[in-house]
Write a protein that holds these residues in place. Structure first.
Motif, short mmCIF file in Angstrom:
data_model
loop_
_atom_site.label_atom_id
_atom_site.label_comp_id
_atom_site.label_asym_id
_atom_site.label_seq_id
_atom_site.Cartn_x
_atom_site.Cartn_y
_atom_site.Cartn_z
N SER A 128 -27.79 -11.27 88.29
CA SER A 128 -28.18 -10.18 87.39
C SER A 128 -27.04 -9.22 87.11
CB SER A 128 -29.38 -9.42 87.96
OG SER A 128 -29.00 -8.66 89.11
N ASP A 131 -25.37 -8.36 83.55
CA ASP A 131 -26.04 -7.49 82.59
C ASP A 131 -26.52 -6.17 83.19
OD1 ASP A 131 -25.97 -9.29 80.28
OD2 ASP A 131 -27.30 -10.55 81.48
N SER A 132 -26.36 -5.98 84.49
CA SER A 132 -26.90 -4.80 85.15
C SER A 132 -25.83 -4.04 85.93
CB SER A 132 -28.03 -5.20 86.11
OG SER A 132 -28.41 -4.11 86.93
N SER A 135 -26.96 -3.50 89.47
CA SER A 135 -26.76 -4.61 90.40
C SER A 135 -25.31 -4.67 90.88
CB SER A 135 -27.14 -5.93 89.73
OG SER A 135 -28.53 -5.99 89.47
#
Length: 250
Positions: A128, A131-132, A135
Motif C-alpha cells: 500500500s 499510494d499511501s 503507510s
C-alpha cells in the motif's frame, strides 16, 4: 548517466540507495567522508532522483547492469560497493555478475540475496505504500523501532515522495523482496562488511547472521546500538568511520 561524485581518491566507491531513498539519502555522511582516499559516486536507480521518468523492468538484474554501465562511464575498472537496504541486494547482484571488478562490499541494513519473507499483513502494508504516505511513514517508524521524532519521519516520507516515481516505487517492492540469487554468491570469499541496527526489527542482526553470515565466509558484522534501518541518518559519524576503516583494508 547523472550521478553525484564526492572525493578524488583512487579508491572508487559506488553508493546505492534504498527503497525509500535516492542518491541524496546520504547527505548526513558527506561532511565526514575522506575525500583524499576515496571517490564516492552516488547513483540513482531508474525512477528515482535524477532518473525519475526513466522506464525499465525495475529489476535487481537491470539495476546491476546500470551500475556496471556507470562504472564504465567513470572509467572505474575496479571499485567497492556501498548499498543500503534494497541497494544491498543490487550490490550483491553486481558482484555475482562481475566479481573480478569488485574490491569489497559494504551493506547497511542490506536486503539479503535470498530476498525478504513477508507475512500477509506486512505484505499488504508494504504494497500500500506506493499510494499511501501514511503507510510509508508507518514502515519507516517500524523499521527504526518506533523511537524517532515525527519531524524526521515526515521528512523521510517527503523525500521518498519527491524522489521516486510511483510506478517505479511499486515495482521495486517485489524486485527486492522476492528475488533470490543466493546460490550464486554462497561461499564466495569477497571482503564484505554488514552494518545492522539494533533497532531494526526486519533486517537486524539476527537476519544478517542467518543470511549474510551463512553465505559469506569473510563477513564482518557490526551492530550499531543506536540505529535502526537508517544508520546514515541515525549514526552518520559512526557509519562513515566504520565503513572507511573497513574499506582502507581492501
Amino acid at each position: 548517466m547523472d550521478f553525484q561524485r564526492v572525493g578524488t581518491g583512487a579508491h572508487t566507491v559506488l553508493v546505492l540507495h534504498g527503497w525509500f531513498g535516492s542518491s541524496r539519502s546520504w547527505q548526513a555522511v558527506l561532511p565526514h567522508l575522506d575525500q583524499e582516499t576515496f571517490s564516492y559516486v552516488f547513483l540513482d536507480c531508474r525512477g528515482y532522483g535524477a532518473r525519475r521518468g526513466e522506464t525499465g523492468r525495475f529489476s535487481v538484474a537491470e539495476a546491476a547492469d546500470d551500475v556496471l554501465t556507470a562504472a564504465d562511464e567513470l572509467g572505474a575498472e575496479r571499485f567497492s560497493l556501498l548499498g543500503h537496504s534494497m541497494g544491498g541486494s543490487v550490490m550483491q547482484r553486481v558482484y555475482a555478475d562481475a566479481p573480478e571488478r569488485v574490491r569489497a562490499l559494504v551493506g547497511v541494513s542490506p536486503v539479503p540475496a535470498g530476498g525478504v519473507p513477508f507475512d500477509e499483513q506486512s505484505w499488504q502494508l508494504f504494497s500500500s505504500a506506493a499510494d499511501s504516505p501514511g503507510s510509508r511513514r508507518a514502515i519507516i517508524d517500524f523499521t527504526t523501532g518506533n523511537r524517532l521524532t515525527g519531524t524526521w519521519l515526515d521528512a523521510m516520507v517527503r523525500h521518498s515522495l519527491d524522489n521516486s516515481d510511483r510506478d517505479a516505487f511499486a515495482a521495486w517492492l517485489p524486485a527486492w523482496a522476492r528475488t533470490d540469487f543466493h546460490t550464486e554468491i554462497q561461499g564466495r570469499d569477497v571482503p564484505i562488511q554488514v552494518i545492522a541496527g539494533r533497532h531494526d526489527p526486519a533486517l537486524g542482526p539476527e537476519t544478517m547472521e542467518a543470511t549474510f553470515g551463512a553465505w559469506y565466509p569473510n563477513l564482518e558484522l557490526e551492530i550499531f546500538p543506536d540505529a535502526g534501518h537508517y544508520a546514515m541518518d541515525e549514526s552518520p559519524v559512526a557509519l562513515t568511520s566504520s565503513v572507511e576503516r573497513f574499506l582502507r583494508r581492501h
